[in-house]
Design a protein around this motif. Structure first.
Motif, PDB file in Angstrom:
ATOM      1  N   LEU A   2       0.835  -1.196   0.000  1.00  0.00           N
ATOM      2  CA  LEU A   2       0.000   0.000   0.000  1.00  0.00           C
ATOM      3  C   LEU A   2       0.874   1.252   0.000  1.00  0.00           C
ATOM      4  CD1 LEU A   2      -3.083   0.476   2.303  1.00  0.00           C
ATOM      5  CD2 LEU A   2      -1.504   2.338   1.884  1.00  0.00           C
ATOM      6  N   GLN A   3       0.581   2.154  -0.919  1.00  0.00           N
ATOM      7  CA  GLN A   3       1.313   3.424  -0.968  1.00  0.00           C
ATOM      8  C   GLN A   3       0.377   4.564  -1.319  1.00  0.00           C
ATOM      9  OE1 GLN A   3       4.664   2.795  -3.745  1.00  0.00           O
ATOM     10  NE2 GLN A   3       5.987   3.362  -2.038  1.00  0.00           N
ATOM     11  N   LEU A   4       0.657   5.716  -0.727  1.00  0.00           N
ATOM     12  CA  LEU A   4       0.012   6.970  -1.096  1.00  0.00           C
ATOM     13  C   LEU A   4       1.124   7.918  -1.526  1.00  0.00           C
ATOM     14  CD1 LEU A   4      -2.425   7.390   1.928  1.00  0.00           C
ATOM     15  CD2 LEU A   4      -3.038   6.657  -0.383  1.00  0.00           C
ATOM     16  N   VAL A   5       1.045   8.420  -2.736  1.00  0.00           N
ATOM     17  CA  VAL A   5       2.111   9.268  -3.262  1.00  0.00           C
ATOM     18  C   VAL A   5       1.543  10.615  -3.645  1.00  0.00           C
ATOM     19  CG1 VAL A   5       3.887   9.528  -5.019  1.00  0.00           C
ATOM     20  CG2 VAL A   5       3.358   7.256  -4.108  1.00  0.00           C
ATOM     21  N   GLU A   6       2.030  11.656  -2.956  1.00  0.00           N
ATOM     22  CA  GLU A   6       1.568  13.015  -3.240  1.00  0.00           C
ATOM     23  C   GLU A   6       2.450  13.666  -4.306  1.00  0.00           C
ATOM     24  OE1 GLU A   6       1.286  12.621   1.385  1.00  0.00           O
ATOM     25  OE2 GLU A   6       2.653  12.027  -0.229  1.00  0.00           O
ATOM     26  N   SER A   7       1.867  14.584  -5.027  1.00  0.00           N
ATOM     27  CA  SER A   7       2.612  15.400  -5.982  1.00  0.00           C
ATOM     28  C   SER A   7       1.874  16.724  -6.160  1.00  0.00           C
ATOM     29  CB  SER A   7       2.754  14.682  -7.332  1.00  0.00           C
ATOM     30  OG  SER A   7       1.486  14.423  -7.890  1.00  0.00           O
ATOM     31  N   GLY A   8       2.561  17.670  -6.785  1.00  0.00           N
ATOM     32  CA  GLY A   8       1.926  18.942  -7.103  1.00  0.00           C
ATOM     33  C   GLY A   8       2.322  20.107  -6.220  1.00  0.00           C
ATOM     34  N   GLY A   9       3.116  19.849  -5.206  1.00  0.00           N
ATOM     35  CA  GLY A   9       3.561  20.939  -4.357  1.00  0.00           C
ATOM     36  C   GLY A   9       4.570  21.828  -5.064  1.00  0.00           C
ATOM     37  N   GLY A  10       4.899  22.940  -4.425  1.00  0.00           N
ATOM     38  CA  GLY A  10       5.877  23.851  -5.005  1.00  0.00           C
ATOM     39  C   GLY A  10       5.825  25.217  -4.374  1.00  0.00           C
ATOM     40  N   LEU A  11       6.474  26.161  -5.037  1.00  0.00           N
ATOM     41  CA  LEU A  11       6.514  27.547  -4.585  1.00  0.00           C
ATOM     42  C   LEU A  11       5.516  28.360  -5.410  1.00  0.00           C
ATOM     43  CD1 LEU A  11       7.835  29.934  -3.047  1.00  0.00           C
ATOM     44  CD2 LEU A  11       9.528  30.031  -4.904  1.00  0.00           C
ATOM     45  N   VAL A  12       4.683  29.120  -4.717  1.00  0.00           N
ATOM     46  CA  VAL A  12       3.674  29.936  -5.393  1.00  0.00           C
ATOM     47  C   VAL A  12       3.552  31.264  -4.674  1.00  0.00           C
ATOM     48  CG1 VAL A  12       1.767  28.960  -4.055  1.00  0.00           C
ATOM     49  CG2 VAL A  12       1.325  29.906  -6.333  1.00  0.00           C
ATOM     50  N   GLN A  13       3.208  32.294  -5.423  1.00  0.00           N
ATOM     51  CA  GLN A  13       3.018  33.613  -4.811  1.00  0.00           C
ATOM     52  C   GLN A  13       1.679  33.687  -4.103  1.00  0.00           C
ATOM     53  OE1 GLN A  13       3.532  36.566  -7.878  1.00  0.00           O
ATOM     54  NE2 GLN A  13       5.761  36.519  -7.688  1.00  0.00           N
ATOM     55  N   PRO A  14       1.576  34.565  -3.111  1.00  0.00           N
ATOM     56  CA  PRO A  14       0.269  34.763  -2.458  1.00  0.00           C
ATOM     57  C   PRO A  14      -0.813  35.087  -3.489  1.00  0.00           C
ATOM     58  CG  PRO A  14       1.980  35.858  -1.204  1.00  0.00           C
ATOM     59  CD  PRO A  14       2.626  35.372  -2.479  1.00  0.00           C
ATOM     60  N   GLY A  15      -1.972  34.472  -3.303  1.00  0.00           N
ATOM     61  CA  GLY A  15      -3.062  34.630  -4.247  1.00  0.00           C
ATOM     62  C   GLY A  15      -3.063  33.612  -5.364  1.00  0.00           C
ATOM     63  N   GLY A  16      -1.993  32.846  -5.467  1.00  0.00           N
ATOM     64  CA  GLY A  16      -1.880  31.849  -6.519  1.00  0.00           C
ATOM     65  C   GLY A  16      -2.600  30.550  -6.187  1.00  0.00           C
ATOM     66  N   GLN A 116      -7.084   8.913  13.664  1.00  0.00           N
ATOM     67  CA  GLN A 116      -8.017   8.144  12.839  1.00  0.00           C
ATOM     68  C   GLN A 116      -7.409   7.760  11.487  1.00  0.00           C
ATOM     69  OE1 GLN A 116     -10.713   7.133  14.202  1.00  0.00           O
ATOM     70  NE2 GLN A 116     -10.598   8.461  16.007  1.00  0.00           N
ATOM     71  N   VAL A 117      -6.147   8.095  11.288  1.00  0.00           N
ATOM     72  CA  VAL A 117      -5.476   7.820  10.018  1.00  0.00           C
ATOM     73  C   VAL A 117      -4.673   6.533  10.117  1.00  0.00           C
ATOM     74  CG1 VAL A 117      -3.764   8.667   8.368  1.00  0.00           C
ATOM     75  CG2 VAL A 117      -5.374  10.261   9.427  1.00  0.00           C
ATOM     76  N   ASP A 118      -4.897   5.647   9.146  1.00  0.00           N
ATOM     77  CA  ASP A 118      -4.173   4.377   9.106  1.00  0.00           C
ATOM     78  C   ASP A 118      -2.854   4.481   8.334  1.00  0.00           C
ATOM     79  OD1 ASP A 118      -6.961   1.994   8.953  1.00  0.00           O
ATOM     80  OD2 ASP A 118      -5.918   2.927  10.648  1.00  0.00           O
ATOM     81  N   TYR A 119      -2.874   5.261   7.233  1.00  0.00           N
ATOM     82  CA  TYR A 119      -1.678   5.363   6.399  1.00  0.00           C
ATOM     83  C   TYR A 119      -1.469   6.807   5.968  1.00  0.00           C
ATOM     84  CZ  TYR A 119      -1.764   0.291   5.973  1.00  0.00           C
ATOM     85  OH  TYR A 119      -1.745  -1.046   6.239  1.00  0.00           O
ATOM     86  N   TRP A 120      -0.198   7.152   5.841  1.00  0.00           N
ATOM     87  CA  TRP A 120       0.192   8.493   5.421  1.00  0.00           C
ATOM     88  C   TRP A 120       1.025   8.428   4.139  1.00  0.00           C
ATOM     89  CZ3 TRP A 120      -1.704  12.560   8.135  1.00  0.00           C
ATOM     90  CH2 TRP A 120      -2.104  12.341   9.462  1.00  0.00           C
ATOM     91  N   GLY A 121       0.897   9.453   3.328  1.00  0.00           N
ATOM     92  CA  GLY A 121       1.847   9.629   2.249  1.00  0.00           C
ATOM     93  C   GLY A 121       3.132  10.229   2.784  1.00  0.00           C
ATOM     94  N   GLN A 122       4.082  10.450   1.884  1.00  0.00           N
ATOM     95  CA  GLN A 122       5.390  10.951   2.306  1.00  0.00           C
ATOM     96  C   GLN A 122       5.409  12.470   2.444  1.00  0.00           C
ATOM     97  OE1 GLN A 122       4.645  10.361  -0.798  1.00  0.00           O
ATOM     98  NE2 GLN A 122       5.531  12.064  -1.973  1.00  0.00           N
TER      99      GLN A 122
END
Length: 130
Positions: A2-16, A116-122
Motif C-alpha cells: 500500500l502506498q500513497l504518493v503526493e505530488s503537485g507541491g511547489g513555490l507559489v506567490q500569495p493569491g496563486g 483516525q489515520v491508518d496510512y500516510w503519504g510521504q
C-alpha cells in the motif's frame, strides 16, 4: 504494498493556486475515506480536508473553507486538493491520509484527528511566498 504518493507541491506567490494529487497503489480507493493534513514548522499536524468514499461528503478546516476543494477520481485511484487564493500561512508539508473505516468524514472530531489515520503519504512541500 500500500502506498500513497503526493505530488503537485511547489513555490507559489500569495493569491496563486496549486493542485495537489494523491495517487494510491496497492489498494483501491473506492471504499476509502481520504484526506489531507498539513504540518508547518514548529506546529502540530492539522487536518485540512477529507472526502468520503462516494465523494458525496466532504469536510474542510475553517482556515481553508471557500479556498480549497477536495475531489476524487476513483477510476484513476487518485484524490486531489485544489488550492486557490493561497496565503503565506498555508505554507506547510501536505500529507495525504487514508482514514480508518470507523468514522465519517462529515463528523468533525473524526475528520480532524490524526489518530483516525491508518496510512500516510510521504508529504509534499507547499510554500507560499512573494
Amino acid at each position: 504494498q500500500l502506498q500513497l504518493v503526493e505530488s503537485g507541491g511547489g513555490l507559489v506567490q500569495p493569491g496563486g493556486s496549486l493542485r495537489l494529487s494523491c495517487a494510491a497503489s496497492g489498494f483501491t480507493l473506492d471504499y476509502a475515506t481520504i484526506g489531507w493534513f498539513r504540518q508547518a514548522p514548529g506546529k502540530e499536524r492539522e487536518a485540512v480536508s477529507c472526502i468520503s468514499s462516494s465523494g458525496r461528503s466532504t469536510n474542510y478546516a475553517d482556515a481553508v473553507k471557500g479556498r480549497f476543494t477536495i475531489s476524487r477520481d476513483n477510476a484513476e485511484n487518485t484524490v486531489y486538493l485544489q488550492m486557490n487564493s493561497l496565503k503565506p500561512e498555508d505554507t506547510a508539508v501536505y500529507y495525504c491520509a487514508l482514514y480508518n473505516a470507523w468514522g465519517r468524514c462529515s463528523f468533525s472530531p473524526y475528520f480532524s484527528s490524526a489518530d483516525q489515520v491508518d496510512y500516510w503519504g510521504q508529504g509534499t512541500q507547499v510554500t507560499v511566498s512573494s
